[in-house]
Design a protein around this motif. Structure first.
Motif, PDB file in Angstrom:
ATOM      1  N   ASP A 100       0.805  56.586  62.947  1.00 19.21           N
ATOM      2  CA  ASP A 100      -0.003  56.937  61.781  1.00 19.21           C
ATOM      3  C   ASP A 100       0.830  57.101  60.512  1.00 19.21           C
ATOM      4  OD1 ASP A 100      -3.056  58.922  62.093  1.00 19.21           O
ATOM      5  OD2 ASP A 100      -2.698  56.782  61.850  1.00 19.21           O
ATOM      6  N   LYS A 101       1.983  56.462  60.469  1.00 20.02           N
ATOM      7  CA  LYS A 101       2.805  56.563  59.265  1.00 20.02           C
ATOM      8  C   LYS A 101       2.129  55.866  58.099  1.00 20.02           C
ATOM      9  CE  LYS A 101       7.121  55.508  59.689  1.00 20.02           C
ATOM     10  NZ  LYS A 101       8.328  54.788  60.110  1.00 20.02           N
ATOM     11  N   LEU A 102       2.323  56.441  56.937  1.00 17.30           N
ATOM     12  CA  LEU A 102       1.742  55.885  55.720  1.00 17.30           C
ATOM     13  C   LEU A 102       2.840  55.546  54.724  1.00 17.30           C
ATOM     14  CD1 LEU A 102      -1.263  58.331  55.058  1.00 17.30           C
ATOM     15  CD2 LEU A 102      -1.282  56.142  56.256  1.00 17.30           C
ATOM     16  N   PHE A 104       3.188  55.331  50.704  1.00 19.75           N
ATOM     17  CA  PHE A 104       2.482  55.772  49.504  1.00 19.75           C
ATOM     18  C   PHE A 104       2.950  55.004  48.277  1.00 19.75           C
ATOM     19  CE2 PHE A 104      -0.031  59.490  50.622  1.00 19.75           C
ATOM     20  CZ  PHE A 104       0.457  59.802  51.866  1.00 19.75           C
TER      21      PHE A 104
END
Lengths: 114, 112
Positions: A100-102, A104
């Motif tokens: 679930d890494k994002l 940005f």
């Protein structure tokens, strides 16, 4: 490599005017995309998210965003801005269902004049 | 409902002193946990993430470390703070897949 670009560092609008914040992403697979809002000195609040299906997604506080695969964009819109919408807005792309890494973007600061 | 806590809210520390920031999540089990740093006027930099107890992945080399002693507790530490460690530290949680991350209120760290 995956990346997110928010081309506008700072946007100023009048209260009641419409708003569009731009977000472009670079990702090899089908992305899942998010918009967050941050008031000064606060954490980030999730406004809306896109996984699949309908490319126009509705979020909280009257915001919506449209996913356009052909343009690699996920722009945030609001038909009528309120003074309380003044904040920093971040676009993010998810890179892995497991972690679930994002990633940005650098954010767009919205200023609202009365 | 789920909630996430961070403390302290504000911290002023001298250079060379140790650091311990704590993050706890309530109302969910086995979340992924994340530590971010946000420098003044800049975006978010992912420092660490954890997919389970004792499992820590570091995203950038630095003098910070992270630990996850319990399922819903995530700690950010340093043995000796640097001036460059100043910033706004955010903890976040998620329950995959793909529902997004949910952020805590943050800790403002000033290193003098």
């Amino acid at each position: 490599a995956q990346s997110v670009t928010q081309p506008d560092i700072h946007i100023t609008v009048s209260e009641g005017a419409s708003l569009e914040l731009r977000c472009n992403y670079s990702y090899g697979a089908t992305p899942y995309l998010f918009w967050y809002v941050q008031s000064p000195g606060q954490g980030l609040q999730l406004l809306l998210k896109y996984f699949s299906g309908d490319t126009l997604v509705q979020g909280i506080k009257g915001f919506e965003a449209e996913f356009k695969r052909s343009q690699s964009s996920f722009n945030l819109r609001k038909p009528s801005v309120h003074w309380s919408d003044a904040a920093e807005y971040f676009c993010a792309v998810g890179t892995s269902y497991n972690t679930d890494k994002l990633i940005f973007g650098t954010g767009t600061r919205l200023q609202v004049f009365p | 409902s789920q909630t996430i806590h961070q403390w302290p809210a504000t911290l002023v520390q001298p250079v060379g002193s140790p650091l311990s920031l704590e993050c706890t999540v309530e109302g969910t089990s086995n979340p992924n946990l994340y530590w971010y740093r946000q420098a003044a006027g800049r975006g978010l930099q992912l420092l660490f993430y954890s997919v389970g107890i004792g499992q820590i992945s570091s995203e950038v080399p630095q003098n910070l470390s992270a630990s996850r002693p319990q399922d819903r507790q995530f700690i950010l530490s340093s043995k000796k703070l640097l001036l460059s460690d100043s910033g706004f530290y955010l903890c976040a949680w998620s329950v995959p897949p793909g529902l997004g991350q949910f952020f805590g209120p943050g800790t403002r760290l000033t290193v003098l």
